[in-house]
Structure formats: C-alpha cells, structure tokens
Design an enzyme around this catalytic site. Sequence first.
Site, PDB file in Angstrom:
ATOM      1  N   ARG A 243     120.657 -28.872  53.996  1.00  0.00           N
ATOM      2  CA  ARG A 243     121.170 -28.613  52.649  1.00  0.00           C
ATOM      3  C   ARG A 243     122.681 -28.720  52.578  1.00  0.00           C
ATOM      4  O   ARG A 243     123.249 -29.253  51.628  1.00  0.00           O
ATOM      5  CB  ARG A 243     120.737 -27.207  52.182  1.00  0.00           C
ATOM      6  CG  ARG A 243     119.282 -27.112  51.721  1.00  0.00           C
ATOM      7  CD  ARG A 243     118.277 -27.283  52.820  1.00  0.00           C
ATOM      8  NE  ARG A 243     118.430 -26.271  53.866  1.00  0.00           N
ATOM      9  CZ  ARG A 243     117.942 -26.375  55.107  1.00  0.00           C
ATOM     10  NH1 ARG A 243     117.296 -27.456  55.483  1.00  0.00           N
ATOM     11  NH2 ARG A 243     118.112 -25.411  55.997  1.00  0.00           N
TER      12      ARG A 243
ATOM     13  N   CYS B  39     116.479 -18.730  51.427  1.00  0.00           N
ATOM     14  CA  CYS B  39     117.612 -19.550  51.851  1.00  0.00           C
ATOM     15  C   CYS B  39     118.507 -19.746  50.640  1.00  0.00           C
ATOM     16  O   CYS B  39     118.077 -20.343  49.643  1.00  0.00           O
ATOM     17  CB  CYS B  39     117.146 -20.902  52.392  1.00  0.00           C
ATOM     18  SG  CYS B  39     118.508 -22.039  52.783  1.00  0.00           S
ATOM     19  N   ASN B  40     119.729 -19.230  50.721  1.00  0.00           N
ATOM     20  CA  ASN B  40     120.646 -19.320  49.582  1.00  0.00           C
ATOM     21  C   ASN B  40     121.080 -20.753  49.301  1.00  0.00           C
ATOM     22  O   ASN B  40     121.145 -21.182  48.148  1.00  0.00           O
ATOM     23  CB  ASN B  40     121.883 -18.458  49.844  1.00  0.00           C
ATOM     24  CG  ASN B  40     121.579 -16.980  49.832  1.00  0.00           C
ATOM     25  OD1 ASN B  40     121.719 -16.303  48.819  1.00  0.00           O
ATOM     26  ND2 ASN B  40     121.160 -16.443  50.977  1.00  0.00           N
ATOM     27  N   THR B  41     121.381 -21.500  50.347  1.00  0.00           N
ATOM     28  CA  THR B  41     121.889 -22.858  50.151  1.00  0.00           C
ATOM     29  C   THR B  41     120.825 -23.766  49.556  1.00  0.00           C
ATOM     30  O   THR B  41     121.122 -24.635  48.725  1.00  0.00           O
ATOM     31  CB  THR B  41     122.413 -23.433  51.479  1.00  0.00           C
ATOM     32  OG1 THR B  41     123.303 -22.491  52.086  1.00  0.00           O
ATOM     33  CG2 THR B  41     123.169 -24.730  51.254  1.00  0.00           C
ATOM     34  N   ALA B  42     119.567 -23.556  49.946  1.00  0.00           N
ATOM     35  CA  ALA B  42     118.482 -24.369  49.377  1.00  0.00           C
ATOM     36  C   ALA B  42     118.349 -24.137  47.885  1.00  0.00           C
ATOM     37  O   ALA B  42     117.927 -25.039  47.140  1.00  0.00           O
ATOM     38  CB  ALA B  42     117.168 -24.055  50.086  1.00  0.00           C
TER      39      ALA B  42
ATOM     40  N   CYS C  72     123.777 -15.724  53.060  1.00  0.00           N
ATOM     41  CA  CYS C  72     123.086 -16.664  53.955  1.00  0.00           C
ATOM     42  C   CYS C  72     122.069 -15.812  54.689  1.00  0.00           C
ATOM     43  O   CYS C  72     122.418 -14.758  55.237  1.00  0.00           O
ATOM     44  CB  CYS C  72     124.066 -17.317  54.923  1.00  0.00           C
ATOM     45  SG  CYS C  72     123.255 -18.245  56.262  1.00  0.00           S
TER      46      CYS C  72
END
Length: 229
Positions: free
Chosen positions: A50, A84-87, A195
């Site tokens: 990501r 998952c924060n970034t996803a 994260c």
Amino acid sequence: MTRKVPGVLGGMGPEATVDFMAKVIALTPGDKDQDHIHMLVDHNPTVPNRQDAILGNGEDPAPALAAMARRLEAAGADFLVIPCNTAYVFGQAIVDAVDIPLVSIIDETINAIPDDCTAVGLLATGGCLQAGVYQRALEARRIEAIEPTAAEMKELMRAVTAINAGEADDATGETLRSLAAALVSRGAGAVIAGCTEIPLALKPSMLDVPLLSSTDILAQKTVQLALSE
C-alpha cells in the site's frame, strides 16, 4: 440472538491481523465457543504494498482489496473491516465493489479521542500520512495533528519493518516510546497508533498520555456491530 458476521480483509500485515482477531475474541463476552463471534477472514498478505502505491512506486492494491471484499460478501459477511490503516486509503474501491458497509478504522479512531484533547500525535506509516486521511479527519474536528519529523519517520519505519519481519524486541518498543514522547513534547495530548503493527510493541503503560490503538478501537467497534440487533 441474531448476530452480524464481520468480514475481515486481513494479512496486512499477518501478525497485526492475528492481533486484531485476538482482541475481538478477548472483547467478546462469553464462556463457551458458541458465545463468540463468527468472523470471516480473507488473510491475504499478497496484496500489493500500500505504501509503495501511495508513493507512486508500486502496483495499485485496490483491485485485490475489492476482490477480497466481494469474496467476503459472497461468503456471508454483513459488514467489512480492515485492520490496516494504510489499506483504508483505498477504501473507496471496496465500498464501490460491495453492497455491505465498510467500517472506517480512521473515523472510529478519531471518534475515540478524548473530548478535551486539542492536539494529537500521529504515529503512522509514511504512505498513510502522505495520503492525509488522519489529518483531514482531525482538521474537521479542529484538532491539531502533530506528525513525526523526517528523521523520526525513518526511525518509525525501521521499527514497523522490524515488527513485520518478526524481529521486534525491547529496543523496538523503546524506539516507538521515544517517538511518541517526542510528539507529546511538541504538544500532543494523546497519540494515535495509526498503524496496526505499532500496538504490537508500544503499550499504553509506556506513555503518560492516552495511546489510541487503532487495532483496539476497530476490534471494539467490530464486537459492538456484531452483537447489535
């Protein structure tokens, strides 16, 4: 009692997904198997990176995430979560792919900020911070976002990489504690672990201000929704 079934888009990273599931289990009231929540999990660590995609250096993960969402919906999930924060930066592709709701790990974490907190430290990946998902949500609440410096980001990403590789140790936790303390010294009244690898090494007892673990908060929301009528 009728329960809702969460569909978990997992594997990003693998240990963080297992940590999330363990927290869902720990938060669910009950003393026998049948009291617990039916979770459907697509544990897919092959989703393209990501961060690389956000930074313009890698394959778009949106098609893989959308396919996972469709599989979970077809299997019977009533709502979706991504530990998952970034996803979640690619969440719109998931929303567009299915007819069931996607819980926002970003919004739920922001909602957990204490009412009297006017500035929050952000510990998140470079991709997540560049995408600005937390900063925009904080700005809407008129809460100042305090971010790591460039040098601090390098330390943070080294720590996250170590956790992903299964190589975290006491020094990893101390690095994260020191980074969080630096944000507090610049005015943060709470720190967001944005994260899901971070709470594997950084614990609330290590800080003098609230540590808002996005993993814990998403797990709490998952249990709440699953047990709701």
